[in-house]
Design a protein around this motif. Structure first.
Motif, PDB file in Angstrom:
ATOM      1  N   ALA A   1       0.834  -1.207   0.000  1.00 50.93           N
ATOM      2  CA  ALA A   1       0.000   0.000   0.000  1.00 50.93           C
ATOM      3  C   ALA A   1       0.867   1.254   0.000  1.00 50.93           C
ATOM      4  CB  ALA A   1      -0.928  -0.004   1.208  1.00 50.93           C
ATOM      5  N   GLY A   2       0.502   2.190  -0.848  1.00 49.75           N
ATOM      6  CA  GLY A   2       1.230   3.451  -0.921  1.00 49.75           C
ATOM      7  C   GLY A   2       0.279   4.615  -1.088  1.00 49.75           C
ATOM      8  N   GLN A   3       0.627   5.715  -0.488  1.00 52.75           N
ATOM      9  CA  GLN A   3      -0.228   6.909  -0.531  1.00 52.75           C
ATOM     10  C   GLN A   3       0.626   8.113  -0.891  1.00 52.75           C
ATOM     11  OE1 GLN A   3      -3.050   7.139   2.694  1.00 52.75           O
ATOM     12  NE2 GLN A   3      -2.891   9.364   2.813  1.00 52.75           N
ATOM     13  N   GLY A   4       0.148   8.912  -1.820  1.00 53.42           N
ATOM     14  CA  GLY A   4       0.859  10.122  -2.199  1.00 53.42           C
ATOM     15  C   GLY A   4       0.285  11.345  -1.514  1.00 53.42           C
ATOM     16  N   VAL A   5       0.988  12.471  -1.648  1.00 50.76           N
ATOM     17  CA  VAL A   5       0.505  13.724  -1.065  1.00 50.76           C
ATOM     18  C   VAL A   5       1.119  14.886  -1.846  1.00 50.76           C
ATOM     19  CG1 VAL A   5       2.390  13.797   0.640  1.00 50.76           C
ATOM     20  CG2 VAL A   5       0.291  15.082   1.064  1.00 50.76           C
ATOM     21  N   ASP A   6       0.309  15.909  -2.123  1.00 46.15           N
ATOM     22  CA  ASP A   6       0.837  17.125  -2.742  1.00 46.15           C
ATOM     23  C   ASP A   6       1.657  17.883  -1.699  1.00 46.15           C
ATOM     24  OD1 ASP A   6      -0.425  16.660  -5.184  1.00 46.15           O
ATOM     25  OD2 ASP A   6      -2.279  17.617  -4.502  1.00 46.15           O
ATOM     26  N   HIS A   7       2.896  18.159  -2.031  1.00 49.74           N
ATOM     27  CA  HIS A   7       3.767  18.855  -1.070  1.00 49.74           C
ATOM     28  C   HIS A   7       4.830  19.613  -1.861  1.00 49.74           C
ATOM     29  CE1 HIS A   7       5.021  19.119   3.227  1.00 49.74           C
ATOM     30  NE2 HIS A   7       6.176  19.456   2.667  1.00 49.74           N
TER      31      HIS A   7
ATOM     32  N   PRO B   1       8.482  15.415  -2.136  1.00 49.21           N
ATOM     33  CA  PRO B   1       9.454  15.172  -1.075  1.00 49.21           C
ATOM     34  C   PRO B   1       8.972  14.265   0.051  1.00 49.21           C
ATOM     35  CG  PRO B   1       8.588  17.415  -0.926  1.00 49.21           C
ATOM     36  CD  PRO B   1       8.124  16.861  -2.230  1.00 49.21           C
ATOM     37  N   VAL B   2       7.698  14.372   0.427  1.00 50.23           N
ATOM     38  CA  VAL B   2       7.208  13.540   1.539  1.00 50.23           C
ATOM     39  C   VAL B   2       7.117  12.082   1.099  1.00 50.23           C
ATOM     40  CG1 VAL B   2       5.275  13.095   3.092  1.00 50.23           C
ATOM     41  CG2 VAL B   2       6.002  15.442   2.650  1.00 50.23           C
ATOM     42  N   TYR B   3       6.522  11.853  -0.060  1.00 53.74           N
ATOM     43  CA  TYR B   3       6.437  10.484  -0.583  1.00 53.74           C
ATOM     44  C   TYR B   3       7.837   9.873  -0.711  1.00 53.74           C
ATOM     45  CZ  TYR B   3       5.418   6.615  -3.758  1.00 53.74           C
ATOM     46  OH  TYR B   3       5.325   5.364  -4.337  1.00 53.74           O
ATOM     47  N   CYS B   4       8.757  10.622  -1.294  1.00 55.94           N
ATOM     48  CA  CYS B   4      10.124  10.123  -1.465  1.00 55.94           C
ATOM     49  C   CYS B   4      10.782   9.812  -0.125  1.00 55.94           C
ATOM     50  CB  CYS B   4      10.970  11.138  -2.238  1.00 55.94           C
ATOM     51  SG  CYS B   4      10.412  11.437  -3.926  1.00 55.94           S
TER      52      CYS B   4
END
Length: 240
Positions: free
Chosen positions: A82-88, A146-149
């Motif tokens: 499971a993976g979740q992205g976010v605009d940052h 950056p947060v996802y990475c």
């Protein structure tokens, strides 16, 4: 590793790479348990013969829901997919700190919680594995995420350390590093994307062959560049 007869738990197994892995593993004779958030997709997976657990992994209750549903059953392979992205991106707008917290929890905290809870029973199996799906972005980040990475880089470090701890046991620790794959997470992004089914095939093949690290598609090239010049790899990837 022989997959027939194995009981496999896959997080994020109702769409994208996770769904494709579930189908391929089922086709190899494994009993597959999937988790997800969407009730309709969960029901669809049940209709295909999967056990499906509803859980939101962006909060502590998600891991708890999975562990409660699994109970004390034997698990041979845990796949943290499971993976979740976010605009940052400060160039676009002020980032949402709460959304960043959710991403960090889903991508890093929950896998750690599940591994910590399940390692004792994995050790009781004749042969077991933990598979953590990170990303090529765990090697070198892109400026827009950056947060996802950071979460994927964190999970990569955790994976490497836990692998060292479990050397000599029956539990293999595998990291799978996909490239950009055609999923909901990458919807709207341009450029060439790998099909989710092909990505899943390469990961499943890596599990069968007992690889400790499965570099999928173009990540193989990124690994070579990074081994020669980490600075060059970062420079190239930060442009995206």
């Amino acid at each position: 590793m022989e997959l027939a007869g194995k009981t496999i738990l896959i997080t994020g197994g109702t769409a994208g790479i996770g769904e494709q892995m579930a189908l391929q593993l089922q086709g190899k004779g494994a009993a597959v348990i999937v988790t997800g958030r969407n009730a309709e997709r969960l029901e669809a997976m049940r209709g295909r013969g999967f056990e499906a657990i509803q859980a939101d992994l962006s909060m502590p209750s998600g891991a708890e829901a999975i562990l409660n549903a699994v109970g004390d059953r034997d698990i041979d392979i845990l796949i943290n997919n499971a993976g979740q992205g976010v605009d940052h991106d400060f160039r676009e707008a002020q980032p949402d700190a709460v959304a960043a917290d959710d991403c960090i929890y889903a991508n890093l905290n929950t896998p750690i919680r599940l591994i910590a809870a399940l390692v004792p029973r994995l050790k009781q199996r004749p042969r077991a594995a933990i598979v953590n799906v990170t990303s090529g972005l765990a090697i070198a980040p892109r400026a827009g995420g950056p947060v996802y990475c950071a979460t994927k880089a964190g999970l990569r470090s955790y994976t490497q350390a836990v692998r060292a701890q479990l050397v000599g046991t029956n539990v293999s620790v595998i990291e799978a590093l996909p490239p950009v794959v055609e999923t909901e997470l990458t919807a709207g992004r341009g450029g060439k994307k790998m099909a989710a089914g092909e990505c899943a095939r390469q990961i499943v093949e890596g599990i069968e062959r007992g690889r400790s690290e499965v570099n999928v598609g173009l990540v193989k090239v990124l690994q070579v560049v990074h081994s020669l010049s980490p600075a060059l790899a970062r420079k190239v990837m930060l442009r995206f």
